[in-house]
Design a protein around this motif. Structure first.
Motif, PDB file in Angstrom:
ATOM      1  N   GLU A 172       0.807  -1.226   0.000  1.00 45.40           N
ATOM      2  CA  GLU A 172       0.000   0.000   0.000  1.00 45.40           C
ATOM      3  C   GLU A 172       0.843   1.280   0.000  1.00 45.40           C
ATOM      4  O   GLU A 172       0.652   2.162   0.841  1.00 45.40           O
ATOM      5  CB  GLU A 172      -0.955   0.004   1.192  1.00 45.40           C
ATOM      6  CG  GLU A 172      -1.935  -1.154   1.191  1.00 45.40           C
ATOM      7  CD  GLU A 172      -3.035  -0.984   2.233  1.00 45.40           C
ATOM      8  OE1 GLU A 172      -3.517   0.143   2.374  1.00 45.40           O
ATOM      9  OE2 GLU A 172      -3.375  -1.969   2.887  1.00 45.40           O
ATOM     10  N   PRO A 173       1.774   1.420  -0.934  1.00 37.03           N
ATOM     11  CA  PRO A 173       2.603   2.640  -0.949  1.00 37.03           C
ATOM     12  C   PRO A 173       1.822   3.902  -1.265  1.00 37.03           C
ATOM     13  O   PRO A 173       2.278   5.004  -0.945  1.00 37.03           O
ATOM     14  CB  PRO A 173       3.629   2.338  -2.052  1.00 37.03           C
ATOM     15  CG  PRO A 173       2.932   1.381  -2.961  1.00 37.03           C
ATOM     16  CD  PRO A 173       2.109   0.522  -2.043  1.00 37.03           C
ATOM     17  N   PHE A 174       0.641   3.768  -1.901  1.00 41.77           N
ATOM     18  CA  PHE A 174      -0.146   4.949  -2.269  1.00 41.77           C
ATOM     19  C   PHE A 174      -1.132   5.371  -1.172  1.00 41.77           C
ATOM     20  O   PHE A 174      -1.805   6.394  -1.319  1.00 41.77           O
ATOM     21  CB  PHE A 174      -0.932   4.680  -3.557  1.00 41.77           C
ATOM     22  CG  PHE A 174      -0.069   4.439  -4.759  1.00 41.77           C
ATOM     23  CD1 PHE A 174       0.554   5.487  -5.414  1.00 41.77           C
ATOM     24  CD2 PHE A 174       0.122   3.156  -5.244  1.00 41.77           C
ATOM     25  CE1 PHE A 174       1.354   5.273  -6.530  1.00 41.77           C
ATOM     26  CE2 PHE A 174       0.912   2.922  -6.362  1.00 41.77           C
ATOM     27  CZ  PHE A 174       1.532   3.989  -7.001  1.00 41.77           C
ATOM     28  N   ALA A 175      -1.229   4.598  -0.100  1.00 46.07           N
ATOM     29  CA  ALA A 175      -2.240   4.870   0.927  1.00 46.07           C
ATOM     30  C   ALA A 175      -1.928   6.163   1.678  1.00 46.07           C
ATOM     31  O   ALA A 175      -0.842   6.342   2.232  1.00 46.07           O
ATOM     32  CB  ALA A 175      -2.328   3.709   1.914  1.00 46.07           C
ATOM     33  N   GLY A 176      -2.876   7.085   1.679  1.00 48.29           N
ATOM     34  CA  GLY A 176      -2.761   8.300   2.470  1.00 48.29           C
ATOM     35  C   GLY A 176      -1.718   9.293   2.007  1.00 48.29           C
ATOM     36  O   GLY A 176      -1.295  10.143   2.795  1.00 48.29           O
ATOM     37  N   VAL A 177      -1.298   9.210   0.742  1.00 50.24           N
ATOM     38  CA  VAL A 177      -0.290  10.156   0.267  1.00 50.24           C
ATOM     39  C   VAL A 177      -0.956  11.221  -0.602  1.00 50.24           C
ATOM     40  O   VAL A 177      -2.060  11.028  -1.114  1.00 50.24           O
ATOM     41  CB  VAL A 177       0.830   9.447  -0.530  1.00 50.24           C
ATOM     42  CG1 VAL A 177       1.500   8.388   0.317  1.00 50.24           C
ATOM     43  CG2 VAL A 177       0.296   8.844  -1.826  1.00 50.24           C
ATOM     44  N   ASP A 178      -0.255  12.335  -0.767  1.00 56.30           N
ATOM     45  CA  ASP A 178      -0.794  13.410  -1.600  1.00 56.30           C
ATOM     46  C   ASP A 178      -0.548  13.098  -3.071  1.00 56.30           C
ATOM     47  O   ASP A 178       0.160  12.145  -3.431  1.00 56.30           O
ATOM     48  CB  ASP A 178      -0.192  14.760  -1.206  1.00 56.30           C
ATOM     49  CG  ASP A 178       1.334  14.771  -1.236  1.00 56.30           C
ATOM     50  OD1 ASP A 178       1.919  13.980  -2.007  1.00 56.30           O
ATOM     51  OD2 ASP A 178       1.931  15.561  -0.498  1.00 56.30           O
ATOM     52  N   ALA A 179      -1.135  13.922  -3.942  1.00 58.33           N
ATOM     53  CA  ALA A 179      -1.046  13.678  -5.385  1.00 58.33           C
ATOM     54  C   ALA A 179       0.396  13.739  -5.872  1.00 58.33           C
ATOM     55  O   ALA A 179       0.797  12.948  -6.739  1.00 58.33           O
ATOM     56  CB  ALA A 179      -1.903  14.687  -6.134  1.00 58.33           C
ATOM     57  N   ALA A 180       1.195  14.642  -5.311  1.00 58.51           N
ATOM     58  CA  ALA A 180       2.586  14.766  -5.740  1.00 58.51           C
ATOM     59  C   ALA A 180       3.380  13.512  -5.399  1.00 58.51           C
ATOM     60  O   ALA A 180       4.202  13.042  -6.196  1.00 58.51           O
ATOM     61  CB  ALA A 180       3.232  15.989  -5.092  1.00 58.51           C
ATOM     62  N   THR A 181       3.141  12.975  -4.214  1.00 58.60           N
ATOM     63  CA  THR A 181       3.835  11.751  -3.813  1.00 58.60           C
ATOM     64  C   THR A 181       3.389  10.578  -4.676  1.00 58.60           C
ATOM     65  O   THR A 181       4.201   9.735  -5.076  1.00 58.60           O
ATOM     66  CB  THR A 181       3.583  11.444  -2.326  1.00 58.60           C
ATOM     67  OG1 THR A 181       4.143  12.493  -1.531  1.00 58.60           O
ATOM     68  CG2 THR A 181       4.223  10.125  -1.917  1.00 58.60           C
ATOM     69  N   GLU A 182       2.103  10.513  -4.974  1.00 59.38           N
ATOM     70  CA  GLU A 182       1.612   9.436  -5.837  1.00 59.38           C
ATOM     71  C   GLU A 182       2.293   9.490  -7.202  1.00 59.38           C
ATOM     72  O   GLU A 182       2.728   8.460  -7.735  1.00 59.38           O
ATOM     73  CB  GLU A 182       0.094   9.525  -5.996  1.00 59.38           C
ATOM     74  CG  GLU A 182      -0.482   8.405  -6.845  1.00 59.38           C
ATOM     75  CD  GLU A 182      -1.965   8.184  -6.597  1.00 59.38           C
ATOM     76  OE1 GLU A 182      -2.631   7.693  -7.519  1.00 59.38           O
ATOM     77  OE2 GLU A 182      -2.447   8.477  -5.489  1.00 59.38           O
ATOM     78  N   GLN A 207      -9.547   2.422 -10.081  1.00 53.81           N
ATOM     79  CA  GLN A 207      -9.582   3.253 -11.284  1.00 53.81           C
ATOM     80  C   GLN A 207      -8.198   3.498 -11.882  1.00 53.81           C
ATOM     81  O   GLN A 207      -8.083   3.744 -13.089  1.00 53.81           O
ATOM     82  CB  GLN A 207     -10.259   4.591 -10.972  1.00 53.81           C
ATOM     83  CG  GLN A 207     -11.719   4.428 -10.576  1.00 53.81           C
ATOM     84  CD  GLN A 207     -12.429   5.762 -10.482  1.00 53.81           C
ATOM     85  OE1 GLN A 207     -12.870   6.320 -11.465  1.00 53.81           O
ATOM     86  NE2 GLN A 207     -12.530   6.278  -9.268  1.00 53.81           N
ATOM     87  N   THR A 208      -7.140   3.427 -11.061  1.00 47.82           N
ATOM     88  CA  THR A 208      -5.798   3.693 -11.583  1.00 47.82           C
ATOM     89  C   THR A 208      -5.037   2.416 -11.941  1.00 47.82           C
ATOM     90  O   THR A 208      -3.917   2.504 -12.449  1.00 47.82           O
ATOM     91  CB  THR A 208      -4.965   4.507 -10.581  1.00 47.82           C
ATOM     92  OG1 THR A 208      -4.917   3.809  -9.322  1.00 47.82           O
ATOM     93  CG2 THR A 208      -5.559   5.896 -10.377  1.00 47.82           C
ATOM     94  N   VAL A 209      -5.607   1.258 -11.697  1.00 49.46           N
ATOM     95  CA  VAL A 209      -4.917   0.005 -12.030  1.00 49.46           C
ATOM     96  C   VAL A 209      -4.531  -0.046 -13.512  1.00 49.46           C
ATOM     97  O   VAL A 209      -3.374  -0.334 -13.840  1.00 49.46           O
ATOM     98  CB  VAL A 209      -5.764  -1.218 -11.631  1.00 49.46           C
ATOM     99  CG1 VAL A 209      -5.193  -2.503 -12.235  1.00 49.46           C
ATOM    100  CG2 VAL A 209      -5.831  -1.344 -10.115  1.00 49.46           C
ATOM    101  N   PRO A 210      -5.459   0.217 -14.454  1.00 51.02           N
ATOM    102  CA  PRO A 210      -5.070   0.149 -15.875  1.00 51.02           C
ATOM    103  C   PRO A 210      -4.007   1.176 -16.262  1.00 51.02           C
ATOM    104  O   PRO A 210      -3.252   0.956 -17.207  1.00 51.02           O
ATOM    105  CB  PRO A 210      -6.394   0.417 -16.615  1.00 51.02           C
ATOM    106  CG  PRO A 210      -7.463   0.103 -15.634  1.00 51.02           C
ATOM    107  CD  PRO A 210      -6.900   0.499 -14.306  1.00 51.02           C
ATOM    108  N   GLU A 211      -3.962   2.284 -15.547  1.00 50.27           N
ATOM    109  CA  GLU A 211      -3.009   3.348 -15.871  1.00 50.27           C
ATOM    110  C   GLU A 211      -1.616   3.055 -15.329  1.00 50.27           C
ATOM    111  O   GLU A 211      -0.606   3.338 -15.983  1.00 50.27           O
ATOM    112  CB  GLU A 211      -3.511   4.675 -15.301  1.00 50.27           C
ATOM    113  CG  GLU A 211      -2.600   5.865 -15.572  1.00 50.27           C
ATOM    114  CD  GLU A 211      -3.117   7.142 -14.932  1.00 50.27           C
ATOM    115  OE1 GLU A 211      -2.403   8.157 -15.004  1.00 50.27           O
ATOM    116  OE2 GLU A 211      -4.232   7.128 -14.352  1.00 50.27           O
TER     117      GLU A 211
END
Length: 264
Positions: A172-182, A207-211
Motif C-alpha cells: 500500500e505505498p499509495f495509501a494516504g499520500v498526496d497527489a505529488a507523492t503518488e 480506477q488507476t490500475v489500468p493506468e
C-alpha cells in the motif's frame, strides 16, 4: 517438501505453490499458486481482509504459512534476500523513533555494509542518491517524525531503492499520500521497470490500475485471477473478487469497456 524447477522457474521473480495461511485457524489465504512475470508492474488487488498484505508478509516469512512453498528467482528467500526489496505499510512503522531520513535509508544498506560496522561516505552517497530519486534529498537530516505522511512514504521507498533489488514488494505505498507523492511513486515504478526490475504492489484504487500497472492479481482469500490487466481486469472478475458489493465496480467496468473500445 523439495521444490522443483518446474514449480519454481528461475525466470520468475516470485513463485508461490500451494500456499495457505491462517490466523488462529481461520484461513486468510487458501491454496495460492502464482508465478510472477519478470520486468512487470503488478497490482495486488482485492477487498479489505482479502489477504493482500498477508500474501507479501507470508512470502517474506514475516508470518507463518500453514502449507506451501515459495521461491524467489527459483531459490528460497534466504539465498535471494539481497535481490528482494520490501516497502511495508506506513502505518506499521514507529515514526517516533529518533532517526533521520538519511539514517532510515542507510538501514536498507546494512546487508552490504555489515552489522555494527561504520557507515562510510560511499554508503551515505548511495543513500542520498536514493533520497534524491524520490525528491527527498533536501530532507535528509529531518527527523522522520517531522515529515508528512507522503514524505515518510517517499523515505521508505528510497530505502528500498537503495538496496538495488531485482524484485520490490510494496504494501500500500499509495495509501494516504498526496497527489505529488503518488506521481513520484509512479515515476519511480516506471524507472524500475525500464531497468528490468519487477514490482508487486498492494493497491486499492481500482480506477488507476489500468493506468499504473501491466499485470494484476485479483485476490480474495484465494487467487481469483491473474495476468495482464487488459485480459484479467474485467467487470466479471472484479465482481467475483468483490462480491458485487462495491458501487465503484460499475464505474470501473464502464471505464474498462471504454479502454478496450467496447470489445467486452
Amino acid at each position: 517438501m523439495t521444490t522443483s524447477s518446474v514449480e519454481h522457474p528461475a525466470s520468475c521473480p516470485l513463485s508461490i505453490h500451494d500456499m495457505t495461511v491462517a490466523y488462529q485457524r481461520k484461513p486468510v489465504l487458501w491454496d495460492i499458486d502464482y508465478n510472477s512475470p519478470p520486468g512487470k508492474l503488478i497490482a495486488i488487488v482485492g477487498p479489505n481482509g482479502a489477504g493482500k498484505s498477508t500474501l507479501i508478509k507470508a512470502v517474506l516469512n514475516l508470518v507463518p504459512k500453514v502449507s506451501g512453498d515459495v521461491a524467489f528467482f527459483g531459490q528460497n528467500y534466504a539465498l535471494q534476500r539481497a535481490r528482494v526489496g520490501y516497502v511495508p505499510q506506513r502505518t506499521s512503522v514507529d515514526w517516533d523513533f529518533p532517526i533521520n531520513a538519511l539514517e532510515v535509508v542507510t538501514m536498507g544498506l546494512y546487508r552490504q555494509i555489515g552489522w555494527f560496522r561504520p557507515v562510510t561516505q560511499k554508503y551515505r552517497q548511495q543513500a542520498m542518491a536514493a533520497l534524491d530519486r524520490v525528491g527527498m534529498a533536501d530532507y535528509s537530516m529531518r527527523q522522520i517524525s517531522q515529515l508528512s505522511g507522503g514524505q515518510q512514504q517517499r523515505v521508505f521507498l528510497a530505502r528500498a531503492l537503495a538496496q538495488n533489488a531485482d524484485l520490490y514488494l510494496m504494501d500500500e505505498p499509495f495509501a494516504g499520500v498526496d497527489a505529488a507523492t503518488e506521481r513520484a511513486i509512479v515515476e519511480v515504478l516506471r524507472e524500475l521497470q525500464k531497468s528490468g526490475k519487477t514490482a508487486m504492489v498492494v493497491h486499492h484504487d481500482l480506477q488507476t490500475v489500468p493506468e499504473y500497472f501491466d499485470e494484476v492479481m485479483l485476490l480474495n482469500l484465494r487467487l481469483i485471477a491473474s495476468g495482464p490487466v487488459a485480459q484479467v481486469f474485467t467487470s466479471d472478475n472484479l465482481r467475483a473478487t468483490y462480491g458485487g458489493k462495491l458501487a465503484l465496480l460499475d464505474e470501473v467496468g464502464h471505464r474498462i469497456d471504454e479502454m478496450s473500445g467496447g470489445s467486452r
